[in-house]
Write an enzyme that holds these catalytic residues in place. Structure first.
Site, short mmCIF file in Angstrom:
data_model
loop_
_atom_site.label_atom_id
_atom_site.label_comp_id
_atom_site.label_asym_id
_atom_site.label_seq_id
_atom_site.Cartn_x
_atom_site.Cartn_y
_atom_site.Cartn_z
N ASN B 149 11.06 0.11 -13.69
CA ASN B 149 10.71 2.25 -13.16
C ASN B 149 11.96 2.34 -12.23
OD1 ASN B 149 11.06 -0.76 -10.50
ND2 ASN B 149 10.45 1.51 -9.62
N CYS B 323 9.30 4.99 -3.76
CA CYS B 323 8.27 3.87 -3.15
C CYS B 323 9.44 3.02 -2.26
CB CYS B 323 7.73 2.98 -3.61
SG CYS B 323 6.28 3.66 -4.53
#
Lengths: 381, 380
Positions: B149, B323
């Site tokens: 990611n 995150c």
């Protein structure tokens, strides 16, 4: 044929204002609250605002609210999170025989892990006894979980009294308020509640969102790990749109609580009177006085629940035999078994009606009339 | 406005929102209810499951809906570890996984499991041979992400899966959150036993996700309750969200057919322009990376400063993964790739969707150039 939905305790339609709020966020504030740019910050603000309003609705503080994917997750997180965090103090848990499966099956899971669970019995109205609780409290009891109001028969549990008893004991107090929240006034401080589970889709909010209240200072081991969302107690990108929809549903339900309570109580009377006028043999399971206003569970001697449900459905009336979450099965309700014993006919001839948004007095009358017709047909009257 | 942060989250497609509204309005029932209104909701749920299964080329019975990628990863890893701990207590993963994998594994470590995090090369890629070297007689699970990611490196999933076929007792989990719909993989060909997807990464809704669990594999549930999702995931199904996710996946796969080429061109333009700028270093490997992630550092600038400076130009990019972007720690993936901390601290991620255009890329590249120049002048 007009369909009459009287199964709001299973799930409820979203309020139009909730849908509007959810769609607005999906279209205009789709950011990830953890992103540092304005899309993220706007989303974060929305989550925080919602958290504030949810917290206030139960007299809690903003940082005491953890968003979850629903009531089931909230119950799981509460029970396992507390049990694991406090196991050095003991491995005894007290719950009841009439909890929702999200609590009961989590208790079973804890039993598999070596915890001991005492399931308190209930009386014929579906209520636990505070004395029973006192008798079963031990030094190694770390958690007491008693639901606020029962989802199948509507009976309210003596939450405040339990809170008082537990104020003198170190056990943590959890209540599953999924069915009561929005129709019962709840103040976690007055009631001495340490953890409380809520689900949005029972109060005209979206499915897939709920919250767990956890009192400041109480330890909780998380269940879902990853990013640092929800103060490291529940990882995963926040479901911002649903959280905002949840907030909207809470605002509406808090505003309308009083009016709804009056209306639903009246509907119970309408239903009962109509059945009486039709000279139907029936018995209320639970209690009319000590119950949530929107749930009424009725036994119809001489009928059987499966045939009743099928016939009512064909007449356009959606009701249920108990909890929807017993995933499609019509096994006898564990709640009715706890109230009447496994040999009682009532566990096989009872129907739950639950009221909510969009219902009208006319619908209740019509449903009562259709129910009466079906009961007569089935009992050959 | 140029939104280049599609790996953090995406804007739901209009049709997806429409589906959500339609289901919420007309089919609001609880799928477990026995009456007609519940039955209709259940029917929609079944259809959505079929559609997702078909789009992923797997069986309906292998799709389990969850609340998102994090839950799916937790369920896959802890659910298999707890179910198969009788076989052994060793787990293999990599040093560049998403926190929802790493943290789930860390929790298992506290429960007495042992873990080997296999390192990656300077492209951020793990070697199937290194995974094989880490295998022990008591290894029960290998978890490797498909597309990283943070830098976009594609991992050799097929090689790893093929190698693992020699070890039938080891389960293979793939975090496919960044790849789903955009870089398809065939789960069966790749020997995947469990695979995670997340709705909001492909223009679906937040709070929706799925876990593929190959037929025959049992896992220990994370949530107990009403026994929905074949006893694997309790909780009333988020029918509207699930239907919306199925639609989003279908639309994304459709858009890929016509849009993937343009996406590659856009990434190339950005890469070429960025590489021309003095002080910029692109970390995403040229070969074997997703066509929508570009990670680069601007020497001398902290990433946050740069993100905010671009934001003033109405261009939205990110530091590392959303995150972990609240933490001030440097990108884990870049450190694992062997980059010095200073470079990792200044890393910026651009992540594209099929909605981005060539014009946006040219404009953004220009603004990035200007911003670097301006910031440089301020600092000197």
């Amino acid at each position: 044929m007009e369909r009459i939905y009287l199964d709001h305790a299973a799930t409820s339609p979203m309020h139009p204002k909730v849908i509007e709020a959810v769609v607005n966020v999906m279209n205009s504030n789709f950011g990830n609250p953890s992103s540092i740019h304005s899309f993220g910050r706007e989303a974060r603000l929305l989550v925080d605002e919602a958290r504030d309003i949810l917290a206030k609705s139960i007299g809690a503080k903003r940082n005491e609210i953890i968003f979850t994917s629903g009531g089931t997750e909230a119950d799981n997180l509460a029970l396992i999170g507390i049990a694991e965090a406090y196991k050095s103090n003991g491995k005894h848990i007290i719950s009841t025989e009439i909890e929702h499966h999200a609590v009961l099956n989590t208790c079973k899971e804890l039993e598999n892990r070596g915890y001991e669970v005492t399931y308190l019995p209930v009386d014929e109205t579906g209520k636990v006894s505070v004395d029973d609780l006192k008798k079963n409290l031990r030094d190694d009891t770390i958690l007491v979980s008693v639901m606020f109001g029962n989802n199948e028969v509507g009976t309210l549990q003596p939450i405040k009294e339990i809170g008082k008893v537990l104020a003198e004991h170190h056990a943590v107090f959890h209540t599953d308020a999924v069915q009561a929240y929005g129709l019962e006034k709840i103040n976690v401080n007055e009631a001495g509640i340490d953890l409380l589970s809520v689900s949005a889709h029972k109060i005209n909010g979206p499915k897939g969102i709920g919250f767990l209240y956890i009192r400041d200072g109480i330890k909780l081991l998380p269940r879902i790990f990853g990013g640092e969302q929800e103060r490291k107690r529940r990882a995963g990108t926040e479901n911002v749109a649903s959280i905002v929809g949840f907030k909207e549903a809470v605002i509406i339900s808090q505003q309308e609580m009083h009016a709804r309570r009056e209306k639903y109580r009246e509907w119970k009377n309408v239903l009962i009177k109509k059945l009486q006028v039709e000279e139907i043999d029936f018995r209320i399971n639970g209690s009319l006085e000590n119950a949530m206003p929107h749930v009424i569970n009725i036994s119809f001697p001489g009928t059987n629940v499966e045939a009743m449900l099928v016939n009512m459905d064909l007449s356009g009336i959606a009701v249920s035999s108990g909890s929807a979450c017993t995933a499609g099965s019509v096994d006898p309700s564990h709640v009715l078994v706890a109230m009447f014993g496994k040999d009682s006919a009532r566990i096989r001839n009872s129907i739950r009606f639950s009221f909510g948004l969009n219902n009208t007095t006319e619908q209740i009358e019509k449903a009562a009339l259709e129910t009466a017709k079906i009961v007569k047909r089935m009992t050959n009257k | 406005m140029i939104y280049f942060d599609n790996s953090a989250t995406t804007k739901p497609y209009e049709e997806v929102v429409d589906s959500f509204v339609k289901v919420s309005t007309e089919y609001f029932g609880n799928p477990s209810s026995l009456h007609n209104i519940g039955g209709k909701a259940e029917q929609l749920l079944t259809q959505a499951r079929s559609q997702v299964a078909r789009l992923l080329n797997v069986k309906d019975s292998e799709i389990y809906f969850t609340s998102g990628g994090t839950e799916s990863n937790n369920l896959a890893i802890k659910g298999t570890a707890l179910m198969y701990r009788g076989r052994g207590r060793h787990i293999i993963s990599t040093t560049i996984e998403h926190p929802s994998v790493t943290e789930a594994i860390n929790q298992l470590e506290q429960l007495g499991f042992e873990v080997t995090f296999v390192p990656v090369d300077s492209d951020g890629r793990v070697d199937a041979k290194e995974i094989e070297k880490a295998i022990r007689h008591d290894t029960i699970l290998v978890s490797v992400m498909h597309i990283n990611n943070e830098v976009g490196t594609i991992q050799p999933i097929k090689e790893i899966g093929t190698m693992l076929k020699e070890y039938p007792k080891i389960l293979f989990h793939v975090d496919h959150v960044q790849g789903a719909g955009k870089v398809p993989i065939n789960f069966y060909d790749c020997g995947i036993d469990l695979c995670t997807i997340s709705g909001h990464k492909f223009h679906g809704l937040k709070g929706t996700g799925a876990l593929f669990i190959r037929d025959g594999i049992r896992i220990s549930p994370l949530l107990s309750g009403g026994n929905q999702e074949l006893n694997t995931r309790s909780g009333t199904e988020n029918v509207a969200g699930i239907v919306a996710m199925a639609k989003a996946l279908r639309l994304t796969i459709q858009k890929r057919e016509t849009g993937i080429h343009q996406m590659e061109v856009i990434k190339d333009i950005l890469r070429d322009e960025l590489e021309k700028i003095d002080g910029v270093k692109v970390h995403t490997p040229k070969e074997g990376s997703a066509p929508y992630i570009l990670n680069f550092s601007v020497r001398g600038f902290r990433a946050e400063v740069f993100v905010h400076a671009l934001e003033e130009q109405d261009i939205y990019v990110s530091t590392t993964s959303a995150c972990s972007s609240k933490k001030k720690s440097p990108s884990k993936t870049l450190i694992a790739m062997g980059l010095p901390e200073e470079e990792a601290n200044s890393a910026i991620r651009i992540s594209l969707s099929f909605e981005n255009t060539m014009e946006e890329a040219v404009y953004a590249a220009d603004k990035i150039k200007q911003t670097i120049k301006q910031l440089g002048e301020v600092m000197n």
